[in-house]
Scaffold this motif. Structure first.
Motif, PDB file in Angstrom:
ATOM      1  N   PRO A  74       0.809  -1.044  -0.141  1.00 49.10           N
ATOM      2  CA  PRO A  74       0.084  -0.037  -0.027  1.00 49.10           C
ATOM      3  C   PRO A  74       0.709   1.261  -0.040  1.00 49.10           C
ATOM      4  O   PRO A  74       1.941   1.405   0.691  1.00 49.10           O
ATOM      5  CB  PRO A  74      -0.755  -0.183   1.263  1.00 49.10           C
ATOM      6  N   HIS A  75       0.460   2.283  -0.611  1.00 47.23           N
ATOM      7  CA  HIS A  75       1.013   3.854  -0.542  1.00 47.23           C
ATOM      8  C   HIS A  75      -0.082   4.473   0.279  1.00 47.23           C
ATOM      9  O   HIS A  75      -1.153   4.524  -0.466  1.00 47.23           O
ATOM     10  CB  HIS A  75       1.303   4.126  -2.088  1.00 47.23           C
ATOM     11  N   PHE A  76       0.344   5.117   1.300  1.00 45.90           N
ATOM     12  CA  PHE A  76      -0.416   6.120   2.049  1.00 45.90           C
ATOM     13  C   PHE A  76      -0.251   7.567   1.717  1.00 45.90           C
ATOM     14  O   PHE A  76       0.914   7.897   1.802  1.00 45.90           O
ATOM     15  CB  PHE A  76      -0.445   6.064   3.384  1.00 45.90           C
ATOM     16  N   ILE A  77      -1.295   8.265   1.155  1.00 45.18           N
ATOM     17  CA  ILE A  77      -1.244   9.678   0.914  1.00 45.18           C
ATOM     18  C   ILE A  77      -1.381  10.423   2.555  1.00 45.18           C
ATOM     19  O   ILE A  77      -2.453  10.247   2.698  1.00 45.18           O
ATOM     20  CB  ILE A  77      -1.857  10.166   0.094  1.00 45.18           C
ATOM     21  N   GLY A  78      -0.327  11.182   2.967  1.00 48.80           N
ATOM     22  CA  GLY A  78      -0.841  11.574   4.396  1.00 48.80           C
ATOM     23  C   GLY A  78      -0.521  10.575   5.372  1.00 48.80           C
ATOM     24  O   GLY A  78      -1.146  10.459   6.441  1.00 48.80           O
ATOM     25  N   GLY A  86      -4.869   8.965  12.051  1.00 44.69           N
ATOM     26  CA  GLY A  86      -5.547   7.581  11.625  1.00 44.69           C
ATOM     27  C   GLY A  86      -4.650   6.830  10.841  1.00 44.69           C
ATOM     28  O   GLY A  86      -4.636   5.540  10.710  1.00 44.69           O
ATOM     29  N   MET A  87      -4.134   7.427   9.712  1.00 43.12           N
ATOM     30  CA  MET A  87      -3.513   6.820   8.845  1.00 43.12           C
ATOM     31  C   MET A  87      -2.099   6.126   9.156  1.00 43.12           C
ATOM     32  O   MET A  87      -1.820   4.949   8.701  1.00 43.12           O
ATOM     33  CB  MET A  87      -3.084   8.003   7.611  1.00 43.12           C
ATOM     34  N   SER A  88      -1.519   6.952   9.884  1.00 42.95           N
ATOM     35  CA  SER A  88      -0.034   6.212  10.382  1.00 42.95           C
ATOM     36  C   SER A  88      -0.246   4.849  11.165  1.00 42.95           C
ATOM     37  O   SER A  88       0.484   4.011  11.218  1.00 42.95           O
ATOM     38  CB  SER A  88       0.671   7.255  11.464  1.00 42.95           C
ATOM     39  N   GLY A  89      -1.503   4.914  11.809  1.00 39.39           N
ATOM     40  CA  GLY A  89      -1.895   3.649  12.861  1.00 39.39           C
ATOM     41  C   GLY A  89      -2.003   2.491  12.018  1.00 39.39           C
ATOM     42  O   GLY A  89      -1.395   1.340  12.093  1.00 39.39           O
ATOM     43  N   ILE A  90      -2.637   2.402  10.744  1.00 39.29           N
ATOM     44  CA  ILE A  90      -3.060   1.428   9.958  1.00 39.29           C
ATOM     45  C   ILE A  90      -1.740   1.009   9.158  1.00 39.29           C
ATOM     46  O   ILE A  90      -1.297  -0.023   8.919  1.00 39.29           O
ATOM     47  CB  ILE A  90      -4.113   1.951   8.751  1.00 39.29           C
ATOM     48  N   ALA A  91      -0.682   2.126   8.843  1.00 38.15           N
ATOM     49  CA  ALA A  91       0.411   1.678   8.250  1.00 38.15           C
ATOM     50  C   ALA A  91       1.212   1.006   9.279  1.00 38.15           C
ATOM     51  O   ALA A  91       1.979  -0.101   8.691  1.00 38.15           O
ATOM     52  CB  ALA A  91       1.226   3.064   7.561  1.00 38.15           C
ATOM     53  N   HIS A  93     -10.335   3.855   0.787  1.00 35.54           N
ATOM     54  CA  HIS A  93     -10.380   4.713   1.897  1.00 35.54           C
ATOM     55  C   HIS A  93      -9.733   4.193   3.144  1.00 35.54           C
ATOM     56  O   HIS A  93      -9.711   2.972   3.403  1.00 35.54           O
ATOM     57  CB  HIS A  93     -11.986   5.051   2.070  1.00 35.54           C
ATOM     58  N   ARG A  94      -9.296   4.950   4.189  1.00 37.62           N
ATOM     59  CA  ARG A  94      -8.626   4.563   5.373  1.00 37.62           C
ATOM     60  C   ARG A  94      -9.589   3.791   6.074  1.00 37.62           C
ATOM     61  O   ARG A  94      -9.164   2.642   6.599  1.00 37.62           O
ATOM     62  CB  ARG A  94      -8.527   6.074   6.191  1.00 37.62           C
ATOM     63  N   SER A  95     -10.860   4.023   5.950  1.00 35.73           N
ATOM     64  CA  SER A  95     -11.872   3.352   6.940  1.00 35.73           C
ATOM     65  C   SER A  95     -11.793   1.628   6.386  1.00 35.73           C
ATOM     66  O   SER A  95     -11.936   0.811   7.316  1.00 35.73           O
ATOM     67  CB  SER A  95     -13.306   3.727   6.977  1.00 35.73           C
ATOM     68  N   ASP A  96     -11.879   1.773   4.806  1.00 35.82           N
ATOM     69  CA  ASP A  96     -12.057   0.229   4.501  1.00 35.82           C
ATOM     70  C   ASP A  96     -10.520  -0.645   4.911  1.00 35.82           C
ATOM     71  O   ASP A  96     -10.616  -1.884   4.846  1.00 35.82           O
ATOM     72  CB  ASP A  96     -11.906   0.342   2.961  1.00 35.82           C
ATOM     73  N   ALA A  97      -9.743   0.368   4.893  1.00 36.80           N
ATOM     74  CA  ALA A  97      -8.159  -0.579   5.240  1.00 36.80           C
ATOM     75  C   ALA A  97      -8.112  -1.038   6.530  1.00 36.80           C
ATOM     76  O   ALA A  97      -8.118  -1.897   6.831  1.00 36.80           O
ATOM     77  CB  ALA A  97      -7.087   0.733   5.030  1.00 36.80           C
ATOM     78  N   LEU A  98      -8.819  -0.082   7.432  1.00 34.98           N
ATOM     79  CA  LEU A  98      -8.980  -0.441   9.018  1.00 34.98           C
ATOM     80  C   LEU A  98      -9.871  -1.500   9.127  1.00 34.98           C
ATOM     81  O   LEU A  98      -9.562  -2.551   9.864  1.00 34.98           O
ATOM     82  CB  LEU A  98      -9.302   0.748   9.804  1.00 34.98           C
ATOM     83  N   ALA A 133      -5.856   0.625  17.080  1.00 38.43           N
ATOM     84  CA  ALA A 133      -5.553   1.814  16.303  1.00 38.43           C
ATOM     85  C   ALA A 133      -6.446   3.008  16.965  1.00 38.43           C
ATOM     86  O   ALA A 133      -7.474   2.941  16.988  1.00 38.43           O
ATOM     87  CB  ALA A 133      -6.067   1.445  14.929  1.00 38.43           C
ATOM     88  N   ILE A 134      -5.405   3.979  17.380  1.00 33.03           N
ATOM     89  CA  ILE A 134      -6.004   4.890  18.043  1.00 33.03           C
ATOM     90  C   ILE A 134      -5.787   6.364  17.406  1.00 33.03           C
ATOM     91  O   ILE A 134      -4.760   6.541  16.671  1.00 33.03           O
ATOM     92  CB  ILE A 134      -5.099   5.111  19.528  1.00 33.03           C
ATOM     93  N   GLY A 135      -6.556   7.285  17.752  1.00 35.63           N
ATOM     94  CA  GLY A 135      -6.268   8.740  16.948  1.00 35.63           C
ATOM     95  C   GLY A 135      -5.188   9.572  17.829  1.00 35.63           C
ATOM     96  O   GLY A 135      -5.057  10.714  17.634  1.00 35.63           O
ATOM     97  N   GLY A 136      -4.469   9.072  18.787  1.00 40.31           N
ATOM     98  CA  GLY A 136      -3.570   9.871  19.347  1.00 40.31           C
ATOM     99  C   GLY A 136      -2.422   8.829  19.844  1.00 40.31           C
ATOM    100  O   GLY A 136      -2.600   7.569  20.107  1.00 40.31           O
ATOM    101  N   ASP A 137      -1.209   9.156  20.633  1.00 40.29           N
ATOM    102  CA  ASP A 137      -0.087   8.450  20.771  1.00 40.29           C
ATOM    103  C   ASP A 137      -0.329   8.053  22.513  1.00 40.29           C
ATOM    104  O   ASP A 137      -0.577   9.144  23.194  1.00 40.29           O
ATOM    105  CB  ASP A 137       1.167   9.070  20.652  1.00 40.29           C
TER     106      ASP A 137
END
Length: 463
Positions: free
Chosen positions: A12-16, A21-26, A98-103, A142-146
């Motif tokens: 996968p290639h992640f834009i952003g 949210g994106m970094s967690g999935i990556a 979309h990010r949500s489909d990947a998650l 997968a969380i929206g913060g560290d």
């Protein structure tokens, strides 16, 4: 053993890719063995953490960053159609996910807990991740913060539980099929995507309707929007509903929340027995988040007393009333609050934690659409501080709206009797605060934008 990686997620290639949210999935994909690549607008600690996991991270967006053999391009709703990498994906006929489909794909085959609500998602998801890890259940999350402890927002675990923050802002939380859904609260927000509360309710009903047959909805018994949602979904025959809160009819009833400085002691009535545990962050709203986490864990079959003890190991999430440091007798704390309800809750929590201190706030409004709709309420919330500095609006993904500026907040704050100063040059804030603060004060940097960067600068100036 890691679940199989879907074909579209093998390269996968992640834009952003640096986004929360994106970094967690990556990260999870990289930990599962995928060949991850992506781009982000600027260098960051997140980019370095991804590289340490084997990901390729480019800085800046350019068509040449997208490899021709990428199996998919992953985007969030914030990525614009003219992004050069997205344009290049169309030219190469690479699928866009979309990010949500990947998650959702990552959660497949696991016992998922999806945490939703207008406020409190990151904290509650984090509490569950920490508690389940403490109990040796090795969850993925997968969380929206560290997390303040592990310092990361995502991890692949070998256990069968996946805890995910479920984002309602663009309706993407409707993609998930959780065994347990948590709804903390339901309020009107994300005005660019929702025109009314009816649209919000419809969206949350769809989310709840995706809970697997025999699954559980854990939902607040106190918050008006959540109570209304409960009424709307009570007839779903395959759904078990567990309510929590101070309401006398709540299934998990909050008996008492006792402030203990920057922590709280919580007593709940569950299954006819009282249970007391510690929450290591201040404020009643965080205590209620912990009770929601407790109820969700119990719904998965985890003993309540074990969970209660493990929840006490939670030490916070970055940007959620995070102490950044102290200088010249002044403590600087960072808050992600950007909606009036969140602002009020965090300001009240700080008041309760340090009743004898002056509270100074540096507030940066987030989004023009939110300020247009809720600017008056934001101003009223700032009246809880002794003095506030209000910055210009952080635009994030939005273009300016004519006539919508921070003045809407400042005027409302003044009408509410607040002491408010407008500062248009963010770089001058450390000097402004240094001129206002005195030993014993608390300084709260507040907002979802880059106001968080000011904490260390204020501390340096105070020193």
């Amino acid at each position: 053993m890691a679940p199989a990686i879907p074909t579209a997620m093998e390269r996968p290639h992640f834009i952003g890719i640096g986004g929360a949210g994106m970094s967690g999935i990556a990260k999870i994909l990289a930990q599962r063995g995928a060949k991850v690549a992506g781009s982000d607008a600027k260098e960051s600690g997140t980019a370095e953490a991804l590289r340490a996991l084997g990901a390729t991270v480019h800085i800046g967006h350019a068509a040449e960053h997208l490899a021709a053999d990428a199996s998919s391009v992953v985007v969030s709703s914030a990525i614009r159609a003219d992004n050069p990498e997205l344009v290049r994906a169309a030219e190469l006929d690479i699928p866009v996910v979309h990010r949500s489909d990947a998650l959702a794909a990552l959660m497949g085959g696991l016992r998922a807990i999806a945490v939703a609500g207008t406020h409190g998602k990151t904290t509650t998801t984090s509490m569950l991740a920490v508690a389940l890890t403490e109990l040796g259940l090795d969850p993925s999350y997968a969380i929206g913060g560290d997390l303040a402890g592990p310092g990361t927002n995502a991890r692949h675990g070998e256990g069968d539980i996946f805890v995910a923050e479920a984002d309602e802002s663009d309706r993407s939380f409707q993609k998930y099929d959780p065994e347990v859904a948590i709804v903390l609260n339901v309020e009107l927000d994300h005005h660019a995507n929702y025109a009314s509360m009816d649209e919000i309710y419809d969206s949350f009903e769809t989310f709840v309707g995706k809970v697997v047959p025999g699954g559980t909805l854990v939902i607040s018994a106190d918050q008006a929007g959540a109570v209304e949602l409960t009424r709307r979904v009570r007839d779903l025959s395959s759904l078990k509903v567990v309510t929590y809160g101070a309401d006398e009819h709540a299934d998990v009833r909050v008996h008492k929340v006792t402030p203990r400085g920057l922590t709280s002691e919580v007593t709940v009535l569950l299954g006819g027995k009282y249970l007391t545990f510690t929450v290591s962050v201040p404020g009643r709203h965080y205590a209620l988040n912990a009770v929601a986490a407790l109820a969700a864990g119990v719904a998965l079959g985890i003993p309540a007393h074990n969970l209660a003890s493990a929840l006490g190991k939670y030490t916070g999430v970055k940007r959620r009333l995070q102490l950044k440091g102290e200088a010249a007798g002044v403590q600087v704390i960072d808050s992600y609050a950007h909606h009036p309800t969140e602002m009020t809750a965090d300001l009240e929590a700080m008041r309760a934690a340090a009743a004898d201190s002056r509270l100074l706030v540096v507030f940066q409004p987030h989004l023009f659409s939110r300020t247009q709709e809720l600017g008056t309420e934001m101003g009223r919330a700032l009246a809880l501080a002794d003095a506030s500095v209000v910055l210009d609006i952080y635009p994030a993904r939005e273009d300016p709206i004519p006539g919508v500026t921070s003045a809407l907040i400042i005027d409302a704050a003044g009408t509410a009797g607040a002491d408010v100063t407008a500062v248009h040059d963010k770089a001058t804030v450390p000097d402004v605060i240094a001129g206002m603060a005195r030993p014993g004060d608390l300084v709260l940097t507040m907002g979802a934008g880059d106001v968080t960067d000011l904490g260390p600068e204020i501390l340096a100036r105070l020193s």
